[in-house]
Write a protein that holds these residues in place. Structure first.
Motif, PDB file in Angstrom:
ATOM      1  N   ILE A 268       0.870  -1.181   0.000  1.00 19.01           N
ATOM      2  CA  ILE A 268       0.000   0.000   0.000  1.00 19.01           C
ATOM      3  C   ILE A 268       0.900   1.222   0.000  1.00 19.01           C
ATOM      4  CG2 ILE A 268      -1.770   1.288   1.245  1.00 19.01           C
ATOM      5  CD1 ILE A 268      -2.589  -1.270   2.617  1.00 19.01           C
ATOM      6  N   PHE A 269       0.701   2.101  -0.976  1.00 17.04           N
ATOM      7  CA  PHE A 269       1.439   3.354  -0.958  1.00 17.04           C
ATOM      8  C   PHE A 269       0.506   4.499  -1.321  1.00 17.04           C
ATOM      9  CE2 PHE A 269       2.328   1.524  -5.181  1.00 17.04           C
ATOM     10  CZ  PHE A 269       1.950   2.562  -6.024  1.00 17.04           C
ATOM     11  N   GLY A 270       0.915   5.698  -0.929  1.00 16.85           N
ATOM     12  CA  GLY A 270       0.078   6.867  -1.151  1.00 16.85           C
ATOM     13  C   GLY A 270       0.748   7.893  -2.032  1.00 16.85           C
ATOM     14  N   ASP A 271      -0.043   8.525  -2.885  1.00 12.11           N
ATOM     15  CA  ASP A 271       0.422   9.634  -3.722  1.00 12.11           C
ATOM     16  C   ASP A 271       1.641   9.269  -4.563  1.00 12.11           C
ATOM     17  OD1 ASP A 271      -1.625  11.224  -2.693  1.00 12.11           O
ATOM     18  OD2 ASP A 271      -0.381  11.930  -1.042  1.00 12.11           O
ATOM     19  N   GLY A 272       1.708   8.009  -4.980  1.00  8.96           N
ATOM     20  CA  GLY A 272       2.769   7.582  -5.882  1.00  8.96           C
ATOM     21  C   GLY A 272       4.127   7.368  -5.249  1.00  8.96           C
ATOM     22  N   VAL A 273       4.234   7.471  -3.917  1.00  5.38           N
ATOM     23  CA  VAL A 273       5.530   7.309  -3.248  1.00  5.38           C
ATOM     24  C   VAL A 273       5.704   5.844  -2.859  1.00  5.38           C
ATOM     25  CG1 VAL A 273       7.032   8.129  -1.399  1.00  5.38           C
ATOM     26  CG2 VAL A 273       5.353   9.676  -2.399  1.00  5.38           C
ATOM     27  N   GLU A 274       6.260   5.055  -3.757  1.00  2.00           N
ATOM     28  CA  GLU A 274       6.412   3.620  -3.524  1.00  2.00           C
ATOM     29  C   GLU A 274       7.471   3.302  -2.478  1.00  2.00           C
ATOM     30  OE1 GLU A 274       6.226   1.054  -7.125  1.00  2.00           O
ATOM     31  OE2 GLU A 274       6.211   2.954  -8.211  1.00  2.00           O
ATOM     32  N   SER A 275       8.398   4.242  -2.256  1.00  2.81           N
ATOM     33  CA  SER A 275       9.474   3.991  -1.292  1.00  2.81           C
ATOM     34  C   SER A 275       8.972   4.016   0.150  1.00  2.81           C
ATOM     35  CB  SER A 275      10.589   5.025  -1.471  1.00  2.81           C
ATOM     36  OG  SER A 275      10.082   6.340  -1.280  1.00  2.81           O
ATOM     37  N   ASP A 276       7.804   4.581   0.383  1.00  2.00           N
ATOM     38  CA  ASP A 276       7.245   4.667   1.730  1.00  2.00           C
ATOM     39  C   ASP A 276       5.927   3.891   1.747  1.00  2.00           C
ATOM     40  OD1 ASP A 276       6.749   5.291   4.326  1.00  2.00           O
ATOM     41  OD2 ASP A 276       6.269   7.399   3.983  1.00  2.00           O
ATOM     42  N   ALA A 277       6.039   2.585   1.664  1.00  2.42           N
ATOM     43  CA  ALA A 277       4.866   1.729   1.503  1.00  2.42           C
ATOM     44  C   ALA A 277       4.676   0.807   2.709  1.00  2.42           C
ATOM     45  CB  ALA A 277       4.999   0.883   0.234  1.00  2.42           C
ATOM     46  N   LEU A 278       3.439   0.358   2.897  1.00  5.63           N
ATOM     47  CA  LEU A 278       3.136  -0.678   3.882  1.00  5.63           C
ATOM     48  C   LEU A 278       3.171  -2.031   3.184  1.00  5.63           C
ATOM     49  CD1 LEU A 278       0.034   0.840   5.751  1.00  5.63           C
ATOM     50  CD2 LEU A 278       2.469   1.298   6.119  1.00  5.63           C
ATOM     51  N   ASP A 279       3.708  -3.025   3.873  1.00  8.83           N
ATOM     52  CA  ASP A 279       3.739  -4.390   3.345  1.00  8.83           C
ATOM     53  C   ASP A 279       2.714  -5.233   4.072  1.00  8.83           C
ATOM     54  OD1 ASP A 279       5.898  -5.402   1.334  1.00  8.83           O
ATOM     55  OD2 ASP A 279       6.872  -3.805   2.476  1.00  8.83           O
ATOM     56  N   LEU A 280       1.877  -5.932   3.323  1.00 11.88           N
ATOM     57  CA  LEU A 280       0.872  -6.822   3.901  1.00 11.88           C
ATOM     58  C   LEU A 280       1.071  -8.231   3.362  1.00 11.88           C
ATOM     59  CD1 LEU A 280      -2.337  -4.597   3.555  1.00 11.88           C
ATOM     60  CD2 LEU A 280      -0.785  -4.765   5.509  1.00 11.88           C
ATOM     61  N   SER A 281       0.817  -9.212   4.219  1.00 13.92           N
ATOM     62  CA  SER A 281       0.976 -10.612   3.807  1.00 13.92           C
ATOM     63  C   SER A 281      -0.370 -11.332   3.889  1.00 13.92           C
ATOM     64  CB  SER A 281       2.019 -11.311   4.683  1.00 13.92           C
ATOM     65  OG  SER A 281       1.664 -11.209   6.057  1.00 13.92           O
ATOM     66  N   TRP A 282      -0.381 -12.587   3.459  1.00 10.60           N
ATOM     67  CA  TRP A 282      -1.609 -13.381   3.339  1.00 10.60           C
ATOM     68  C   TRP A 282      -2.383 -13.362   4.667  1.00 10.60           C
ATOM     69  CZ3 TRP A 282      -5.296 -16.841   4.219  1.00 10.60           C
ATOM     70  CH2 TRP A 282      -6.005 -17.356   3.132  1.00 10.60           C
ATOM     71  N   GLY A 283      -3.680 -13.069   4.558  1.00  8.36           N
ATOM     72  CA  GLY A 283      -4.564 -13.099   5.713  1.00  8.36           C
ATOM     73  C   GLY A 283      -4.727 -11.771   6.424  1.00  8.36           C
ATOM     74  N   GLN A 284      -3.856 -10.814   6.163  1.00 12.72           N
ATOM     75  CA  GLN A 284      -3.992  -9.515   6.822  1.00 12.72           C
ATOM     76  C   GLN A 284      -5.165  -8.723   6.243  1.00 12.72           C
ATOM     77  OE1 GLN A 284       0.465  -8.105   6.980  1.00 12.72           O
ATOM     78  NE2 GLN A 284      -0.701  -7.070   8.573  1.00 12.72           N
ATOM     79  N   THR A 285      -5.726  -7.854   7.080  1.00 11.45           N
ATOM     80  CA  THR A 285      -6.856  -7.017   6.677  1.00 11.45           C
ATOM     81  C   THR A 285      -6.468  -5.546   6.827  1.00 11.45           C
ATOM     82  OG1 THR A 285      -8.514  -8.660   7.306  1.00 11.45           O
ATOM     83  CG2 THR A 285      -9.245  -6.374   7.218  1.00 11.45           C
TER      84      THR A 285
END
Length: 299
Positions: A268-285
Motif C-alpha cells: 500500500i502506498f500513497g500519492d505515488g511514493v512507492e518507497s514509503d509503503a506498507l507491506d501486507l501478507s496473506w490473511g492480513q486485513t
C-alpha cells in the motif's frame, strides 16, 4: 517561552541536478542529450527558475523566524513542529508528498514553473511569499481544509495520503484479496485484479479521474474539501473463484472499505511514493477511509 515560527522550505532535486549527478558535468549531460536529439538548455532553464524562486522565497522569510530547507527525499525523517509554516516550492505533487507528514501546519504552495504545472496545489508565485508567510503564521490567511485518505492495517500500520491510496501487487503480477464494506452484514467478494485505488477530491484531478474515465463511471467526483472518497478496482478478472461485481463505490465520512489479502504479498502506498509503503501478507486485513487529518492549504 513561545518559539518563533519556523519556515520549512520543501523542495526537490531538479531534473538538471539529476542529469549532472549521472553525467558529471554540464558538457557531458549536453552531449548525452544531443545524441538523442534533445537539448539540455530547457532543463537547465527550469532548474535556474526553480533556484531563483527558492532564493526569493527564502529571502522573504521574516528575520525573526527560524528557517530550514528540506529536500523531498528527507521528508520521512524530518520532525515537523506545531509552529512551522510549510512552504512547498515546486510542483503540485510535492505538496501531496509533504501532506502525509503534517498535522495541521499551514502549507503555502509556490509554483516555480507557471504554465507547466497545473497549479492545483501550488497556487502562488514567489513574490507572494512576503505577504503570505506572516499571514499563515498568525492563522489570518484563508485556507482550504483538504480531505485526506488513510489506510489502517490490522497490525496498526497506518498510511496517509492527500490524493489517493493504492493497494496492489509490488510488481505486475495479479493481486488477490477479498473486498467489501467494513460491515459483516455484507459479504466480501474474492477478486483478482491489478489493484485497488481509493482517492479524494484532490486526487480527482489526477490518477483517480483517469481510472474514473476508464470505468465510464457515473459516480460524481468529489470536491477537494468534501469528506467523500471514491474507490475503483483496476482490471478485475472474472473466474470461477473471483468476481467483478464490486469494482467501484463511494465512501462517506464514516465508511470504510475492507480488504483482506489473499496473496503472498501486497503493498500500500500513497500519492505515488512507492518507497514509503506498507507491506501486507496473506490473511492480513486493511481498512481504507477518510482520515481525521486534513491538509491546511493557504489560498
Amino acid at each position: 517561552m513561545t518559539l518563533a515560527p519556523r519556515a520549512v522550505l520543501v523542495h526537490r532535486t531538479t531534473e538538471y541536478e539529476e542529469l549532472l549527478a549521472r553525467h558529471g558535468t554540464h558538457g557531458q549531460a549536453a552531449f548525452s542529450l544531443s545524441s538523442r536529439g534533445r537539448s539540455v538548455d530547457e532543463v537547465a532553464e527550469r532548474h535556474h527558475r526553480t533556484k531563483r524562486a527558492l532564493a526569493e522565497v527564502e529571502a522573504a522569510v521574516p528575520l525573526a523566524w527560524r528557517r530550514t530547507r528540506l529536500e523531498r527525499a528527507d521528508l520521512d525523517r524530518f520532525l515537523f513542529g506545531p509552529e512551522d509554516v510549510v512552504v512547498v516550492v515546486g510542483q503540485d505533487g510535492l505538496v501531496a508528498n509533504a501532506a502525509k507528514y503534517l498535522s495541521g501546519q499551514p502549507v503555502v504552495g509556490i509554483d516555480t514553473d507557471p504554465g507547466r504545472n497545473p497549479g492545483v496545489l501550488v497556487r502562488h508565485r514567489a513574490p507572494d511569499a512576503a505577504k503570505l508567510l506572516p499571514a499563515a503564521a498568525s492563522r489570518r490567511a484563508a485556507a482550504d481544509e483538504l480531505t485526506m485518505v488513510e489506510a489502517v492495517a490490522d497490525d496498526t500500520q497506518r498510511l496517509l495520503a492527500l490524493n489517493e491510496i493504492y493497494l496492489g501487487p509490488p510488481s505486475h503480477q495479479t493481486a488477490r484479496y477479498r473486498i467489501g464494506p467494513d460491515d459483516d452484514a455484507y459479504p466480501a467478494e474474492a477478486q483478482a485484479s491489478s489493484g485497488v485505488l481509493v482517492g479524494t477530491g484532490t486526487g480527482a484531478t489526477g490518477w483517480l479521474q483517469s481510472v474514473w474515465r476508464q470505468h465510464a463511471s457515473t459516480l460524481p467526483l468529489p470536491g477537494p474539501a468534501e469528506p467523500r472518497l471514491l474507490w475503483f478496482v483496476r482490471e478485475a478478472w472474472p473466474s470461477p473463484a473471483t468476481g467483478t461485481s464490486l469494482v467501484e463505490g463511494s465512501l462517506g465520512p464514516a465508511d470504510r472499505l475492507r480488504v483482506t489479502v489473499e496473496s503472498d504479498r501486497l503493498v500500500i502506498f500513497g500519492d505515488g511514493v512507492e518507497s514509503d509503503a506498507l507491506d501486507l501478507s496473506w490473511g492480513q486485513t486493511v481498512r481504507v477511509g477518510r482520515a481525521g487529518d486534513r491538509l491546511r492549504l493557504v489560498t
